[in-house]
Scaffold this motif. Structure first.
Motif, PDB file in Angstrom:
ATOM      1  N   ARG A  59       0.874  -1.183   0.000  1.00 60.69           N
ATOM      2  CA  ARG A  59       0.000   0.000   0.000  1.00 60.69           C
ATOM      3  C   ARG A  59       0.913   1.236   0.000  1.00 60.69           C
ATOM      4  N   HIS A  60       1.553   1.456  -1.156  1.00 55.52           N
ATOM      5  CA  HIS A  60       2.665   2.412  -1.227  1.00 55.52           C
ATOM      6  C   HIS A  60       2.230   3.847  -1.018  1.00 55.52           C
ATOM      7  N   ASP A  61       1.102   4.250  -1.581  1.00 57.74           N
ATOM      8  CA  ASP A  61       0.661   5.638  -1.400  1.00 57.74           C
ATOM      9  C   ASP A  61       0.402   5.941   0.074  1.00 57.74           C
ATOM     10  N   GLU A  62      -0.240   5.002   0.755  1.00 59.31           N
ATOM     11  CA  GLU A  62      -0.511   5.200   2.178  1.00 59.31           C
ATOM     12  C   GLU A  62       0.791   5.169   2.981  1.00 59.31           C
ATOM     13  N   ALA A  63       1.731   4.332   2.564  1.00 54.75           N
ATOM     14  CA  ALA A  63       3.018   4.261   3.258  1.00 54.75           C
ATOM     15  C   ALA A  63       3.750   5.596   3.154  1.00 54.75           C
ATOM     16  N   ARG A  64       3.716   6.196   1.971  1.00 55.53           N
ATOM     17  CA  ARG A  64       4.375   7.506   1.805  1.00 55.53           C
ATOM     18  C   ARG A  64       3.672   8.567   2.652  1.00 55.53           C
ATOM     19  N   ALA A  65       2.335   8.502   2.733  1.00 54.86           N
ATOM     20  CA  ALA A  65       1.599   9.478   3.543  1.00 54.86           C
ATOM     21  C   ALA A  65       1.959   9.331   5.022  1.00 54.86           C
ATOM     22  N   SER A  66       2.102   8.103   5.484  1.00 52.19           N
ATOM     23  CA  SER A  66       2.491   7.884   6.877  1.00 52.19           C
ATOM     24  C   SER A  66       3.921   8.350   7.124  1.00 52.19           C
ATOM     25  N   THR A  67       4.780   8.222   6.113  1.00 51.07           N
ATOM     26  CA  THR A  67       6.158   8.702   6.238  1.00 51.07           C
ATOM     27  C   THR A  67       6.189  10.220   6.344  1.00 51.07           C
ATOM     28  N   VAL A  68       5.364  10.898   5.547  1.00 58.15           N
ATOM     29  CA  VAL A  68       5.270  12.364   5.634  1.00 58.15           C
ATOM     30  C   VAL A  68       4.797  12.779   7.021  1.00 58.15           C
TER      31      VAL A  68
END
Length: 556
Positions: free
Chosen positions: A484-493
């Motif tokens: 779930r890459h988009d969500e992973a990037r959002a959590s990283t932000v």
């Protein structure tokens, strides 16, 4: 089944024994299920009936122990053990009776059966009270002399007895009656889980119980606001030992209110243990200070932690024999690096935390939470073997404390014991009526470490406004592993934003500095798992910032 319920409602030993003789331990056994919804309903009903039976039999057993009625004692204890193999009151009654009769070998056989049940069903040793009975059986002559000198029998009140009295609720009957009954039943359950007191319940409103203490519950509704109060008093002089208050603005018992019941029980235990007089809620005492500080620390916000430190120091000064303020100070020192990104935690601060935790355990070695804090202190100083031992010891001491279980779950996940970590996490959430955010934080990290990513993400979704950055990184890791890459990037932000907002390091904030800080605070013992996590976060940081992220080689 209706006859059984009617007998249970009477509450006297004879009625309970009649119900036990006519109850086979099940409901609609052998029935072919018409649909899954019926299965769910049937499971709830079976659990409900079992809980009613256990509560009623516990009360009847206490009466049999107090009056010395051997036939009732044996029958009720055996029935309880059949239904609930780890029922402490039942095992205690049987072992104590054998000791009073001078039959040490029978007492030891009973204890071994009890120990086997606890190991099989709870993966723990029996509680302290039962272990002390076994020690008495192993030294029968010394125990006999002790009983002769004290003039007391083991089967007489080994624990302080508390009579629970519910006064008639005040307010509109359509609101109060059902809520009062429900609240009373839940409080009975919370008190019944206590290892420090023996609960007595009246079978009719005017009955006078031979109890050392009386806990009185009052409930009223005023302008759609539910209020409940609890007062503990000594029967000798009616001196009030504590005053507790619980409010619910929504006119209904919600999960958060039920969580307060466990705090009230803990306060009852403390008041009895110290015989501490508290005329009103506003009066400052060690327990109230510790409890308020403990609630503040659940947020992990730096300002809350600073306020809690002051309160815990006052609590420790007021009662030097109360260990939890000392353990609380150790816990805050251990939490400081996670709550203050960029602020370097020195080895000296961790050594001080370890010393505080050891001191707390020395003051009260039977407090399971103290051992959990000591486990974290050992981990922070790199002593994983000692830390793991303390987490297991904590669960042995109190396998029914959700906070002990969730801490042990995360701690054992860090050391790689997946089976214990999963079992303790599941039990912690099952036992806690309203798990706070930090429970989900611990659950998220434990399951992410173990590779159970969907279960980790379930707990991650329950975190709304939790202030720590590290769980956001673990959430991003679990999302990335679940594709779930988009969500992973959002959590990283989100991780970067929280770190930057709380940054207090000597160097300026940067994504690379955030990664270095993360590398320094995680406690995963397995190097491969640790590097996998850091590599994943470094990749995500590279994607969201556009700059390559170096991975440091910090060794825990």
């Amino acid at each position: 089944m209706r006859i059984v319920e009617q007998m249970l409602a009477q509450g006297n030993p004879e009625a309970i024994l009649f119900a036990a003789d006519h109850w086979d331990g099940g409901l609609l056994e052998g029935l072919l299920s018409p649909d899954p919804e019926f299965d769910a309903w049937l499971s709830i009903e079976r659990t409900y009936i079992t809980e009613i039976f256990v509560r009623s039999a516990d009360v009847a057993l206490a009466v049999a122990v107090r009056t010395g009625c051997e036939p009732d004692l044996h029958k009720l204890a055996e029935y309880l053990i059949r239904i609930e193999p780890t029922n402490e009151a039942a095992h205690s009654a049987l072992i104590g009776w054998a000791l009073d009769k001078g039959n040490a070998s029978a007492a030891l056989r009973r204890y071994e059966a009890c120990r086997e049940a606890f190991r099989r069903d709870l993966d723990s040793e029996p509680p302290l009270a039962l272990r002390r009975l076994a020690e008495a059986a192993q030294n029968p002559q010394r125990e006999a002399l002790s009983r002769q000198a004290s003039g007391r029998s083991l089967t007489c009140r080994r624990l302080p007895s508390v009579a629970l009295i519910a006064r008639p609720p005040v307010g509109p009957p359509e609101f109060t009656n059902g809520l009062a009954g429900f609240l009373f039943e839940e409080l009975v359950g919370a008190l019944g889980r206590s290892h420090s007191l023996a609960l007595l319940l009246p079978t009719h409103p005017d009955e006078r119980l031979d109890a050392t203490y009386t806990l009185t519950m009052n409930m009223w509704v005023d302008e759609r606001r539910l209020q409940a109060s609890f007062r503990l008093s000594r029967n000798i002089d009616r001196t009030h030992l504590l005053s507790e208050r619980m409010d619910n603005e929504n006119l209904g018992i919600v999960a958060e209110s039920l969580a307060d019941l466990d705090r009230i029980v803990s306060h009852v235990e403390y008041a009895i243990a110290t015989d501490h007089r508290q005329a009103a809620k506003e009066l400052e005492d060690a327990y109230s200070l510790w409890l308020n500080a403990d609630q503040l620390t659940e947020s992990f916000r730096p300002a809350d932690l600073a306020s809690a430190v002051s309160m815990l120091h006052r609590a420790a000064a007021l009662d030097s024999g109360f260990s939890r303020p000392i353990a609380g100070l150790a816990s805050i020192q251990l939490s400081y690096p996670m709550a203050n990104p960029g602020n370097e935690a020195t080895p000296q601060s961790f050594s001080e935390a370890l010393a505080l935790a050891k001191n707390a355990v020395a003051i009260d070695p039977w407090d399971a939470r103290n051992h959990g804090v000591l486990g974290w202190a050992y981990y922070r100083t790199g002593l994983y073997t000692q830390g793991e031992r303390e987490f297991r010891r904590a669960v042995e001491l109190d396998p029914c404390d959700p906070l002990v279980l969730i801490a042990a779950s995360e701690g054992l996940a860090y050391s790689g014991d997946a089976n214990a970590a999963v079992k303790y996490a599941e039990r912690a959430f099952l036992l806690h009526p309203a798990a706070p955010d930090f429970f989900h934080c611990f659950g998220l990290q434990a399951f992410a470490i173990l590779g159970a990513y969907e279960r980790a993400l379930f707990h991650g979704s329950a975190l709304r406004s939790f202030g720590l950055a590290e769980p956001l990184a673990w959430n991003a890791f679990a999302l990335a592993k679940s594709a779930r890459h988009d969500e992973a990037r959002a959590s990283t932000v989100a991780f970067l934003q929280v770190v930057e907002n709380h940054w207090g390091g000597a160097c300026n904030f940067s994504p690379a500095a955030a990664l270095k800080w993360l590398d320094q605070i995680i406690l995963v013992a397995d190097r491969h798992r640790r590097e996998e996590f850091l590599a994943c976060i470094a990749t995500l940081l590279t994607e969201v910032t556009g700059s390559p992220m170096p991975i440091t080689t910090y060794t825990p």
